[in-house]
Scaffold this active site. Structure first.
Site, PDB file in Angstrom:
ATOM      1  N   TYR A  79      -2.365  -0.309   9.945  1.00  0.00           N
ATOM      2  CA  TYR A  79      -2.465  -0.622   8.699  1.00  0.00           C
ATOM      3  C   TYR A  79      -1.130  -0.652   8.032  1.00  0.00           C
ATOM      4  O   TYR A  79      -0.763  -1.451   7.259  1.00  0.00           O
ATOM      5  CB  TYR A  79      -3.614  -0.015   8.062  1.00  0.00           C
ATOM      6  CG  TYR A  79      -3.963  -0.412   6.496  1.00  0.00           C
ATOM      7  CD1 TYR A  79      -4.262  -1.725   6.222  1.00  0.00           C
ATOM      8  CD2 TYR A  79      -3.564   0.351   5.522  1.00  0.00           C
ATOM      9  CE1 TYR A  79      -4.470  -2.159   4.834  1.00  0.00           C
ATOM     10  CE2 TYR A  79      -3.571  -0.027   4.272  1.00  0.00           C
ATOM     11  CZ  TYR A  79      -4.185  -1.212   3.751  1.00  0.00           C
ATOM     12  OH  TYR A  79      -3.847  -1.629   2.477  1.00  0.00           O
TER      13      TYR A  79
ATOM     14  N   SER B 240       0.891  -1.220  -0.045  1.00  0.00           N
ATOM     15  CA  SER B 240       0.069   0.104   0.246  1.00  0.00           C
ATOM     16  C   SER B 240       0.972   1.049   0.054  1.00  0.00           C
ATOM     17  O   SER B 240       1.838   1.279   0.741  1.00  0.00           O
ATOM     18  CB  SER B 240      -0.852   0.000   1.252  1.00  0.00           C
ATOM     19  OG  SER B 240      -1.459   1.285   1.397  1.00  0.00           O
TER      20      SER B 240
END
Length: 338
Positions: A168, A143
């Site tokens: 995350y 990501s």
């Protein structure tokens, strides 16, 4: 090839499965169908792949698609370290594309344990299965959030990424480190793709594109953080899938067994311009609720994709105007809005 796609009921996994099936590969899709967001949308995606809701409701059963002879589905969690190896042993995959993860920056602030279970423990189980069952190539989702508190724009893969600002992001950086270790120790080929703000038809309801569209259509205010002073490298889903396709189907690699790539549109769009384009497509102005920046958010993302161009002769290029138009068309059809 025989390919395992995890997270197949998710946004990117669903689109990738459709593409790989169309390309003639044998695909097994895995998903645990968690309730992080509307499971009806996940079941609807699976229905498009020829898997009924009843078939998808049972854990550990492999279901054959009624419409696609080269697609099967299994409901299973990556954390299931007993049944995951059994699946690998039985199916003898050549390629694994791991897109399953607990997604969402903001949700990680409230439910950190979920991210450890899915994104760390689950990914470790995938790595072990790939090692033990001689998988040719593991492709996995990383990501843009790994770049964290960097002031260097655009983001380049060689940048130091030691300052994540959400759990995350930390789990995604951990995935890259774990993959590097397995590549180094066992010679496994692993390729990570750092996705940049993916949007498009069948998208996730927790992301801005979906939230804004839903609110505007229903005459509700939209929450705009950092008072609108945000920029994102918005990347259309078809561009993401083509990048994945090229990585999965490439036979020879110039580099060693480990590599990470940015995959974004190689531009940064102001959030307020993005909203204006969405308003034009909906034919309706939004009510704006301007708020401070949220914990875990960054002000700007922008992908340097030179490595993707050099190694795969590919640059994502869908204009945001075209992507938004396509999403709005799908949204209205899906929710039967005239």
């Amino acid at each position: 090839m025989k390919i395992l796609i995890t997270g197949v009921a998710g946004f990117i996994g669903f689109h990738l499965a459709k593409k790989m099936i169309a390309n003639g590969h044998d695909v097994i899709g895995l998903d645990n169908i968690n309730d992080y967001y509307d499971i009806d949308l996940k079941y609807a995606r699976l229905k498009e792949l020829g898997i009924t809701r009843d078939e998808a409701s049972f854990f550990k059963n492999i279901s054959q698609s009624k419409d696609l002879p080269n697609f099967k589905f299994i409901r299973l969690s990556l954390e299931d370290r007993n049944n995951l190896p059994t699946l690998f042993e039985k199916e003898k995959f050549q390629i694994v594309c791991n897109l399953a993860a607990q997604a969402g920056v903001r949700y990680s602030l409230e439910n950190p344990q979920t991210y450890i279970d899915s994104n760390i423990v689950g990914f470790a189980n995938i790595l072990e299965c790939c090692r033990n069952y001689n998988i040719n190539h593991l492709v996995y989702a990383s990501s843009s959030s790994v770049y964290g508190l960097t002031n260097k724009i655009p983001f380049k893969e060689t940048d130091v990424v030691n300052t994540p600002i959400s759990l995350y992001a930390a789990t995604k950086k951990s995935n890259e480190l774990m993959a590097h270790t397995y590549s180094h120790l066992y010679g496994m080929r692993t390729t990570g793709l750092r996705f940049f703000t993916v949007y498009g038809p069948w998208g996730r309801p927790d992301m801005a594109m979906f939230l804004f569209t839903d609110a505007i259509i229903n005459s509700q205010p939209i929450n705009i953080y950092n008072h609108g002073k945000m920029e994102r490298d918005f990347t259309y889903i078809d561009d993401i899938v083509e990048g994945l396709e090229r990585v999965i189907e490439k036979i020879e690699f110039k580099h060693g067994p480990y590599k990470v790539y940015n995959i974004g549109n190689n531009s940064s769009i102001k959030l307020m311009d993005f909203i204006e384009t969405l308003e034009k497509n909906l034919g309706k102005k939004s009510k704006k609720n301007l708020l401070p920046i949220q914990p875990g958010d960054v002000e700007k993302t922008w992908a340097d994709v030179d490595n993707l161009i050099n190694d795969f002769d590919y640059r994502p290029s869908t204009p945001v105007e075209k992507g938004i138009k396509s999403f709005v068309k799908w949204y209205k059809e899906y929710y039967n809005i005239i």
